[in-house]
Design an enzyme around this catalytic site. Structure first.
Site, PDB file in Angstrom:
ATOM      1  N   GLU A 113     -21.077  11.173  25.913  1.00 47.94           N
ATOM      2  CA  GLU A 113     -19.947  11.605  25.095  1.00 47.94           C
ATOM      3  C   GLU A 113     -20.394  12.016  23.695  1.00 47.94           C
ATOM      4  O   GLU A 113     -19.764  12.869  23.063  1.00 47.94           O
ATOM      5  CB  GLU A 113     -18.890  10.509  25.081  1.00 47.94           C
ATOM      6  CG  GLU A 113     -18.196  10.434  26.449  1.00 47.94           C
ATOM      7  CD  GLU A 113     -17.394   9.173  26.688  1.00 47.94           C
ATOM      8  OE1 GLU A 113     -16.307   9.271  27.279  1.00 47.94           O
ATOM      9  OE2 GLU A 113     -17.867   8.078  26.299  1.00 47.94           O
TER      10      GLU A 113
ATOM     11  N   GLU B  82     -18.716   5.320  33.896  1.00 44.46           N
ATOM     12  CA  GLU B  82     -17.673   4.345  33.571  1.00 44.46           C
ATOM     13  C   GLU B  82     -16.881   3.870  34.795  1.00 44.46           C
ATOM     14  O   GLU B  82     -16.500   2.697  34.871  1.00 44.46           O
ATOM     15  CB  GLU B  82     -16.710   4.933  32.531  1.00 44.46           C
ATOM     16  CG  GLU B  82     -17.251   4.949  31.112  1.00 44.46           C
ATOM     17  CD  GLU B  82     -18.040   6.197  30.782  1.00 44.46           C
ATOM     18  OE1 GLU B  82     -18.260   6.465  29.591  1.00 44.46           O
ATOM     19  OE2 GLU B  82     -18.452   6.925  31.719  1.00 44.46           O
TER      20      GLU B  82
END
Length: 278
Positions: free
Chosen positions: A129, A149
């Protein structure tokens, strides 16, 4: 190219090292912020978020700084995401008082000066990210980028679900988001997620060379180009705001689930999680 002093000198090893690079006559024009937790795969905690966030603030305020590079110490990891053990302890994971800066003090902390991710190893979860939030990216040939995730009972809420489908073909983005499987640096380059590949051990040098090419242009024109191209308004991308609000609502639900707790515990204990769907 000269590299100058660490601004965070002190008795304890800092979580973020800040150095500068550039020609002798302008040696501070490229700021290099290095996540300095190689033993922990450069995972991010509150200290990292504060250090990166403060570095960006300093860069934005200093007219001598023309570009910022973010990288990781060592050769194994750029950033392997959040420090799961710190999260399980309930430690502060964001910069104190500046949660709006986002993961690692970076993912929602957009400055007007160009930012480059120099990916020297794995970029997982929040590390990926950071790459998505940066304006440009260089990756070592053996690097990998992924958003695992979902394998922890979470989802990519620090920008992965918002930005990845906008930066690579949507179906490839969905595959990465739903399986949690990483892609190689070569695949990331093919998809346009990184600008250049670098020989192993040279990601930072290649990123510095890219930054120097940017620094050859007029600073005000470079800033204006970034602000317009990324639609920056008061440090935020206007078009993303509704998606961020949606992400925050979903994250609150998922983060409070038993599966999220189980996923992080299983990761820390190095075992297969037992999902409960609640």
């Amino acid at each position: 190219m000269a590299i100058e002093e660490n601004q965070h000198a002190g008795p304890a090893e800092p979580a973020v090292l800040v150095t500068f690079a550039g020609p002798a006559e302008d040696s501070r024009r490229i700021m290099i912020a290095t996540i300095n937790r190689p033993a922990a795969m450069n995972t991010s905690n509150g200290e990292v978020a504060n250090g990166i966030g403060a570095a960006l603030e300093a860069a934005e305020a200093d007219d001598r700084v023309r570009a910022v590079i973010v990288t990781g110490a060592g050769d194994r990891a750029f950033c392997a995401g959040v420090d799961v053990k710190a999260a399980l302890r309930g430690d502060q994971l964001y910069a104190p008082g500046r949660a709006e800066w986002g993961f690692a003090g970076f993912t929602r902390h957009l400055i007007t000066k160009p930012t480059i991710a120099a990916v020297n190893g794995v970029a997982l979860g929040g590390g990926a990210e950071i790459v998505l939030a940066a304006d440009l990216a260089v990756a070592a040939e053996s690097a990998s980028i992924g958003l695992p995730e979902v394998t922890l009972g979470l989802f990519a809420a620090a920008g992965g679900a918002v930005r990845l489908p906008c930066q690579i073909p949507p179906k490839i983005a969905m595959e990465m988001l739903l399986t949690g499987e990483p892609i190689t640096a070569a695949r990331a380059y093919q998809l346009g997620l990184v600008n250049q590949l670098a020989p192993d051990g040279q990601a930072l040098q290649v990123a510095c060379a890219l930054a120097e090419r940017i620094c050859a242009s007029a600073p005000l024109a470079v800033r204006a180009s970034k602000v317009v191209a990324r639609r920056l308004v008061d440090g935020q991308i206007a078009e993303e705001q509704a998606a961020w609000a949606h992400s925050a609502r979903e994250h609150a639900l998922v983060r409070a689930s038993l599966d999220a707790q189980e996923g992080m515990r299983a990761f820390a204990e190095k075992r297969t999680p037992a999902w409960q769907m609640r």
